[in-house]
Scaffold this motif. Structure first.
Motif, PDB file in Angstrom:
ATOM      1  N   LEU A  89     -19.295  14.282 -29.008  1.00  0.00           N
ATOM      2  CA  LEU A  89     -18.488  13.825 -30.026  1.00  0.00           C
ATOM      3  C   LEU A  89     -16.679  12.537 -30.051  1.00  0.00           C
ATOM      4  CD1 LEU A  89     -17.999  17.508 -31.026  1.00  0.00           C
ATOM      5  CD2 LEU A  89     -18.739  15.872 -32.172  1.00  0.00           C
ATOM      6  N   VAL A  90     -16.666  12.904 -28.574  1.00  0.00           N
ATOM      7  CA  VAL A  90     -15.495  11.833 -28.184  1.00  0.00           C
ATOM      8  C   VAL A  90     -15.671  10.360 -27.910  1.00  0.00           C
ATOM      9  CG1 VAL A  90     -13.863  11.034 -25.960  1.00  0.00           C
ATOM     10  CG2 VAL A  90     -14.348  13.817 -26.950  1.00  0.00           C
ATOM     11  N   LYS A  91     -16.815   9.865 -27.538  1.00  0.00           N
ATOM     12  CA  LYS A  91     -18.199   8.801 -27.169  1.00  0.00           C
ATOM     13  C   LYS A  91     -17.885   8.177 -28.520  1.00  0.00           C
ATOM     14  CE  LYS A  91     -20.018   9.394 -22.705  1.00  0.00           C
ATOM     15  NZ  LYS A  91     -21.511   9.489 -21.976  1.00  0.00           N
ATOM     16  N   THR A  92     -18.750   9.008 -29.803  1.00  0.00           N
ATOM     17  CA  THR A  92     -18.377   8.878 -30.583  1.00  0.00           C
ATOM     18  C   THR A  92     -17.489   8.648 -32.316  1.00  0.00           C
ATOM     19  OG1 THR A  92     -18.967  10.762 -31.585  1.00  0.00           O
ATOM     20  CG2 THR A  92     -21.365   9.941 -31.068  1.00  0.00           C
ATOM     21  N   LEU A  93     -16.796   8.852 -30.981  1.00  0.00           N
ATOM     22  CA  LEU A  93     -14.961   8.785 -32.167  1.00  0.00           C
ATOM     23  C   LEU A  93     -14.842   7.380 -32.069  1.00  0.00           C
ATOM     24  CD1 LEU A  93     -13.366  10.697 -33.899  1.00  0.00           C
ATOM     25  CD2 LEU A  93     -11.574  10.520 -32.015  1.00  0.00           C
ATOM     26  N   PRO A  94     -14.851   6.550 -33.293  1.00  0.00           N
ATOM     27  CA  PRO A  94     -14.030   5.016 -33.513  1.00  0.00           C
ATOM     28  C   PRO A  94     -12.970   5.292 -33.852  1.00  0.00           C
ATOM     29  CG  PRO A  94     -15.644   5.827 -35.597  1.00  0.00           C
ATOM     30  CD  PRO A  94     -15.344   6.916 -34.729  1.00  0.00           C
ATOM     31  N   GLU A  95     -12.327   4.125 -33.588  1.00  0.00           N
ATOM     32  CA  GLU A  95     -10.705   4.063 -33.432  1.00  0.00           C
ATOM     33  C   GLU A  95     -10.298   3.911 -35.226  1.00  0.00           C
ATOM     34  OE1 GLU A  95      -7.696   0.080 -32.688  1.00  0.00           O
ATOM     35  OE2 GLU A  95      -9.562   0.821 -30.456  1.00  0.00           O
ATOM     36  N   GLY A  96      -8.870   5.035 -35.479  1.00  0.00           N
ATOM     37  CA  GLY A  96      -8.957   5.325 -36.192  1.00  0.00           C
ATOM     38  C   GLY A  96      -8.905   5.837 -37.221  1.00  0.00           C
ATOM     39  N   LEU A  97      -8.893   6.667 -35.991  1.00  0.00           N
ATOM     40  CA  LEU A  97     -10.566   8.083 -36.488  1.00  0.00           C
ATOM     41  C   LEU A  97      -9.842   9.722 -36.048  1.00  0.00           C
ATOM     42  CD1 LEU A  97     -13.599   8.642 -38.920  1.00  0.00           C
ATOM     43  CD2 LEU A  97     -12.823  10.371 -37.151  1.00  0.00           C
ATOM     44  N   TYR A  98      -9.357  10.727 -36.057  1.00  0.00           N
ATOM     45  CA  TYR A  98      -9.407  11.198 -35.209  1.00  0.00           C
ATOM     46  C   TYR A  98     -10.224  12.931 -35.969  1.00  0.00           C
ATOM     47  CZ  TYR A  98      -5.235  12.304 -37.928  1.00  0.00           C
ATOM     48  OH  TYR A  98      -3.933  12.938 -38.907  1.00  0.00           O
ATOM     49  N   TYR A  99      -9.938  14.073 -35.144  1.00  0.00           N
ATOM     50  CA  TYR A  99     -10.644  15.437 -35.662  1.00  0.00           C
ATOM     51  C   TYR A  99      -9.678  16.231 -35.744  1.00  0.00           C
ATOM     52  CZ  TYR A  99     -14.731  13.105 -33.947  1.00  0.00           C
ATOM     53  OH  TYR A  99     -16.313  12.636 -33.830  1.00  0.00           O
ATOM     54  N   THR A 100      -9.586  16.849 -36.974  1.00  0.00           N
ATOM     55  CA  THR A 100      -8.277  17.911 -37.664  1.00  0.00           C
ATOM     56  C   THR A 100      -9.360  19.223 -37.602  1.00  0.00           C
ATOM     57  OG1 THR A 100      -9.149  17.947 -39.802  1.00  0.00           O
ATOM     58  CG2 THR A 100      -7.259  16.192 -38.961  1.00  0.00           C
ATOM     59  N   SER A 101     -10.652  19.432 -37.206  1.00  0.00           N
ATOM     60  CA  SER A 101     -11.639  20.406 -37.146  1.00  0.00           C
ATOM     61  C   SER A 101     -12.760  20.204 -36.565  1.00  0.00           C
ATOM     62  CB  SER A 101     -11.513  21.241 -38.239  1.00  0.00           C
ATOM     63  OG  SER A 101     -11.754  22.611 -38.056  1.00  0.00           O
ATOM     64  N   LEU A 102     -13.138  21.355 -36.187  1.00  0.00           N
ATOM     65  CA  LEU A 102     -14.321  21.550 -35.134  1.00  0.00           C
ATOM     66  C   LEU A 102     -15.045  22.442 -35.004  1.00  0.00           C
ATOM     67  CD1 LEU A 102     -14.292  19.104 -32.027  1.00  0.00           C
ATOM     68  CD2 LEU A 102     -15.533  18.562 -34.685  1.00  0.00           C
ATOM     69  N   ASP A 103     -16.470  23.306 -35.584  1.00  0.00           N
ATOM     70  CA  ASP A 103     -17.115  24.059 -35.963  1.00  0.00           C
ATOM     71  C   ASP A 103     -17.986  24.119 -35.472  1.00  0.00           C
ATOM     72  OD1 ASP A 103     -17.227  26.680 -36.414  1.00  0.00           O
ATOM     73  OD2 ASP A 103     -16.797  27.078 -38.268  1.00  0.00           O
ATOM     74  N   ARG A 104     -18.683  24.631 -34.961  1.00  0.00           N
ATOM     75  CA  ARG A 104     -20.160  24.906 -33.869  1.00  0.00           C
ATOM     76  C   ARG A 104     -20.707  26.575 -34.376  1.00  0.00           C
ATOM     77  NH1 ARG A 104     -23.215  25.556 -28.789  1.00  0.00           N
ATOM     78  NH2 ARG A 104     -24.966  24.931 -29.431  1.00  0.00           N
ATOM     79  N   LYS A 105     -21.802  26.595 -35.545  1.00  0.00           N
ATOM     80  CA  LYS A 105     -22.537  27.832 -35.948  1.00  0.00           C
ATOM     81  C   LYS A 105     -23.871  27.051 -35.549  1.00  0.00           C
ATOM     82  CE  LYS A 105     -19.499  29.869 -39.220  1.00  0.00           C
ATOM     83  NZ  LYS A 105     -18.827  29.638 -40.257  1.00  0.00           N
TER      84      LYS A 105
END
Length: 102
Positions: free
Chosen positions: A20-36
Motif C-alpha cells: 500500500l505504501v509502495k503504490t502510493l503516489p506523491e500528493g495523495l494520502y489515505y484517510t481510512s483503510l478497511d479490509r474485509k
C-alpha cells in the motif's frame, strides 16, 4: 489446521501494508483503510484526479492487488483537493503461496 493456516498467513498483512505504501503516489494520502476478506476499502485525499488515476494504475500493476474500483470522487474541504473512495481486491502472489509450501 486452522492454527497452521493462521501462522502461514501472518506475514501477509505486513506485505499488504508495505505494498500500500509502495503504490502510493506523491500528493495523495489515505484517510481510512478497511479490509474485509479479500477486499480492501480505501478512502483518501489527493491533490488532483491525476494522482488518483496514478494510484489505480499502481494498484493494477501490483502483485498484491487487482481490480481497483473507484466508487466516488468529490471536492475535499477547501476545494483544492479531491476526496476519493475505492475498493481493490487483495491477492497473494504465486511466489508467496509457494513459500508457504502450497
Amino acid at each position: 489446521k486452522v492454527i497452521q493456516d493462521l501462522q502461514g498467513t501472518r506475514p501477509v498483512i505486513v506485505r499488504v501494508f508495505d505494498e500500500l505504501v509502495k503504490t502510493l503516489p506523491e500528493g495523495l494520502y489515505y484517510t481510512s483503510l478497511d479490509r474485509k476478506a479479500a477486499q480492501v476499502d480505501i478512502q483518501g485525499v489527493a491533490e488532483s484526479n491525476n494522482r488518483i488515476s496514478g494510484l489505480m494504475r499502481n494498484l493494477e500493476g501490483s502483485e498484491w492487488f487487482a481490480n481497483p474500483n473507484l466508487r466516488d470522487v468529490k471536492a475535499a474541504k477547501g476545494g483544492d483537493q479531491s476526496a476519493f473512495d475505492m475498493t481493490v481486491a487483495q491477492v497473494t502472489p504465486v511466489s508467496e503461496q509457494d513459500d508457504k509450501g502450497e
